[in-house]
Write an enzyme that holds these catalytic residues in place. Structure first.
Site, PDB file in Angstrom:
ATOM      1  N   ASP A  21       6.256   5.597  -8.741  1.00 14.34           N
ATOM      2  CA  ASP A  21       6.249   4.603  -7.678  1.00 14.34           C
ATOM      3  C   ASP A  21       4.885   4.663  -7.010  1.00 14.34           C
ATOM      4  OD1 ASP A  21       6.535   2.992  -5.464  1.00 14.34           O
ATOM      5  OD2 ASP A  21       8.329   4.004  -4.692  1.00 14.34           O
ATOM      6  N   TYR A  30       1.041 -10.206   0.802  1.00 12.06           N
ATOM      7  CA  TYR A  30       0.583 -10.245  -0.590  1.00 12.06           C
ATOM      8  C   TYR A  30      -0.854 -10.755  -0.659  1.00 12.06           C
ATOM      9  CZ  TYR A  30       0.457 -11.383  -5.578  1.00 12.06           C
ATOM     10  OH  TYR A  30       0.117 -11.476  -6.908  1.00 12.06           O
TER      11      TYR A  30
END
Length: 264
Positions: free
Chosen positions: A58, A170
């Protein structure tokens, strides 16, 4: 000359296509994924050549990244190319709401903070930390005969420039990734390591299939005067070129790759 290549987020889309592009050229590829091991293994099994592997981590967990890079380097012998492709897109619709993403006017503060933390942790900080670990091991190795010490390619986004109103974290993370690449291009050039970025527009992948097939699909395609979107293979081929010795003088650049859908 077979290079060792680490591609993050390689279980699907651009990452999988990039793994295939490098493998076709005779390179050995480590495909990183977070949890989609079966899908990544399927991609690996289809790669030509040998010496490929799948690793998991991760990237939002900074403590997991050194082990990811160490394991990749052990498999490959050395990492000559890093493709920072892994990214998440926090756009899950909220139960009972038509909202997608985290547009400021419609998002509660706690959800806003959570979206920013998770997006930046993976899309920007994760890429930065992987880059640190890979670049440090590149510095510890002599360059391959006839090659340079290393190449790093960041997969950014057109959204860094045109804005992402529904998912601002983002767009901001991708803008930061472009800036990170330019900063490191300057600092790593004396060590014979190039750093470039690519800023694609909309790409046809399994993740975007529903958007392109839906009522807004024609409008998305019409953003480009070619009246289509990019394929993952087109983006992957550009990534491959940016990592090639022929692209050395492009270090520090951000390649707009959006079919003239956004010019600046």
């Amino acid at each position: 000359m077979s290079r060792g290549v680490l591609v993050t987020g390689a279980s699907r889309g651009v990452g999988a296509a990039a793994a295939r592009a490098f493998a076709r050229a005779g390179d050995r590829v480590v495909l990183h994924c977070r949890g989609a091991v079966d899908r990544a293994e399927e991609v690996r099994a289809g790669l030509p050549g040998s010496g490929h592997a799948v690793v998991t981590a991760d990237l939002g967990d900074s403590a997991a990244i050194p082990s990811l890079v160490d394991e990749s380097a052990a498999v490959l012998g050395r990492i000559d190319v890093l493709v920072n492709n892994a990214a998440l897109f926090v756009d899950e619709p909220v139960a009972g709401s038509r909202r997608i993403g985290h547009p400021l006017a419609e998002t509660p503060y706690d959800e806003w903070v959570a979206a920013w933390r998770r997006t930046l942790a993976v899309n920007l900080e994760g890429a930065a930390h992987v880059t640190w670990c890979v670049a440090r091991q590149m510095l510890d190795k002599e360059p391959m005969e006839g090659g340079r010490r290393g190449a790093i390619v960041n997969v950014g986004s057109r959204g860094a420039y045109r804005g992402e109103p529904d998912v601002p974290a983002y767009g901001a993370a991708k803008a930061g990734l472009h800036a990170l690449g330019q900063s490191l291009a300057v600092s790593l050039a004396p060590h014979d390591i190039t750093v470039t970025s690519i800023a694609p527009g909309f790409i046809a992948t399994d993740m975007t299939e529903s958007f392109l097939a839906g009522p807004g699909g024609d409008a998305i395609r019409a953003q480009s005067p070619f009246d289509r979107v990019a394929t993952a293979e087109e983006v992957a081929d550009a990534v491959y070129w940016l990592a090639s010795p022929q692209a050395t003088w492009s270090s520090g650049s951000v390649l707009d790759f959006n079919g003239a859908s956004y010019l600046h």
